[in-house]
Design a protein around this motif. Structure first.
Motif, short mmCIF file in Angstrom:
data_model
loop_
_atom_site.label_atom_id
_atom_site.label_comp_id
_atom_site.label_asym_id
_atom_site.label_seq_id
_atom_site.Cartn_x
_atom_site.Cartn_y
_atom_site.Cartn_z
N LYS A 16 0.79 -1.06 0.24
CA LYS A 16 0.03 0.06 0.17
C LYS A 16 0.81 1.24 0.02
O LYS A 16 0.77 2.23 -0.84
N GLU A 17 2.01 1.13 0.85
CA GLU A 17 2.83 2.41 0.83
C GLU A 17 3.45 2.67 -0.65
O GLU A 17 3.63 3.79 -0.96
N TYR A 18 3.89 1.39 -1.10
CA TYR A 18 4.41 1.66 -2.55
C TYR A 18 3.51 2.16 -3.26
O TYR A 18 4.18 3.03 -4.36
N GLU A 19 2.61 1.72 -3.52
CA GLU A 19 1.45 2.25 -4.41
C GLU A 19 1.14 3.79 -4.20
O GLU A 19 1.27 4.43 -5.14
N GLU A 20 1.01 4.14 -3.29
CA GLU A 20 0.92 5.65 -2.83
C GLU A 20 2.36 6.43 -3.09
O GLU A 20 2.37 7.32 -3.84
N ALA A 21 3.49 5.95 -2.98
CA ALA A 21 4.72 6.36 -3.46
C ALA A 21 4.73 6.57 -5.04
O ALA A 21 5.30 7.51 -5.45
N PHE A 22 4.62 5.32 -5.52
CA PHE A 22 4.48 5.39 -6.95
C PHE A 22 3.73 6.34 -7.65
O PHE A 22 3.93 6.97 -8.52
N ARG A 23 2.53 6.50 -7.11
CA ARG A 23 1.45 7.52 -7.62
C ARG A 23 2.18 8.81 -7.53
O ARG A 23 2.08 9.54 -8.53
N GLU A 24 2.94 9.40 -6.34
CA GLU A 24 3.34 10.66 -6.44
C GLU A 24 4.62 10.56 -7.42
O GLU A 24 5.03 11.47 -8.14
N ALA A 25 5.54 9.41 -7.56
CA ALA A 25 6.92 9.31 -8.30
C ALA A 25 6.32 9.55 -9.67
O ALA A 25 7.21 9.83 -10.55
N HIS A 62 15.50 7.13 -22.01
CA HIS A 62 15.29 6.34 -20.62
C HIS A 62 16.84 6.12 -20.03
O HIS A 62 16.93 6.68 -19.05
N THR A 63 17.53 5.70 -20.91
CA THR A 63 19.06 5.47 -20.30
C THR A 63 19.95 6.30 -20.14
O THR A 63 20.71 6.50 -19.14
N VAL A 64 19.63 7.66 -21.12
CA VAL A 64 20.72 8.75 -20.61
C VAL A 64 19.85 9.87 -20.26
O VAL A 64 20.05 10.37 -18.88
N GLY A 65 18.91 10.27 -20.94
CA GLY A 65 18.16 11.41 -20.36
C GLY A 65 17.34 11.24 -19.13
O GLY A 65 17.51 12.17 -18.31
N PHE A 66 16.83 9.97 -18.90
CA PHE A 66 16.09 9.94 -17.40
C PHE A 66 17.10 9.51 -16.10
O PHE A 66 17.25 10.03 -15.29
N ARG A 67 17.81 8.66 -16.76
CA ARG A 67 18.79 7.78 -15.61
C ARG A 67 19.97 8.77 -15.17
O ARG A 67 20.38 8.49 -14.20
N TYR A 72 16.01 11.67 -11.81
CA TYR A 72 15.95 10.08 -11.41
C TYR A 72 16.16 9.91 -9.94
O TYR A 72 15.99 8.98 -9.22
N GLN A 73 17.36 10.79 -9.51
CA GLN A 73 17.40 10.89 -8.23
C GLN A 73 16.43 10.82 -7.14
O GLN A 73 16.54 10.08 -6.13
N ASP A 74 15.37 11.64 -7.56
CA ASP A 74 14.29 11.85 -6.79
C ASP A 74 13.46 10.55 -6.77
O ASP A 74 12.91 10.05 -5.86
N TRP A 75 13.38 10.05 -8.11
CA TRP A 75 12.64 8.70 -8.32
C TRP A 75 13.10 7.59 -7.62
O TRP A 75 12.71 6.85 -6.90
#
Length: 97
Positions: A16-25, A62-67, A72-75
């Motif tokens: 449940k905590e994960y799903e809430e965190a994922f929604r925010e992330a 994904h591999t360069v721009g996001f990571r 990504y550090q916040d993610w």
């Protein structure tokens, strides 16, 4: 377009905590250059198991721009502590069959 696919196992009792965190992330990933869409699917047979599917315009988005981004550090901070074991990320492209 490429499809990022990740099988995630969340630590027992933290679903449940994960799903809430994922929604925010989700706000983070959806704001990134090259992002098209994403979805998180909950496994019906195995508690705590999820499938994350993310569509990107290119592999590099994904591999360069996001990571390699500050975002990504916040993610990572918001989500990575939920996973055990740490997931393997794979990328797929349309086979055009």
């Amino acid at each position: 377009m490429i499809l990022e696919a990740v099988m995630l196992q969340v630590k027992q009792g933290m679903e449940k905590e994960y799903e809430e965190a994922f929604r925010e992330a989700s706000k983070i990933i959806s704001s990134m250059k090259g992002y098209i869409s994403h979805e998180l699917q909950r496994c019906m047979e195995v508690k705590g198991k999820y499938l994350l599917l993310v569509k990107w315009e290119s592999l590099e988005d994904h591999t360069v721009g996001f990571r390699h981004s500050k975002e990504y550090q916040d993610w990572k901070t918001q989500l990575h502590h939920f996973y055990d074991p740490f997931p393997t990320v794979e990328h797929f492209e349309n086979a055009h069959l």
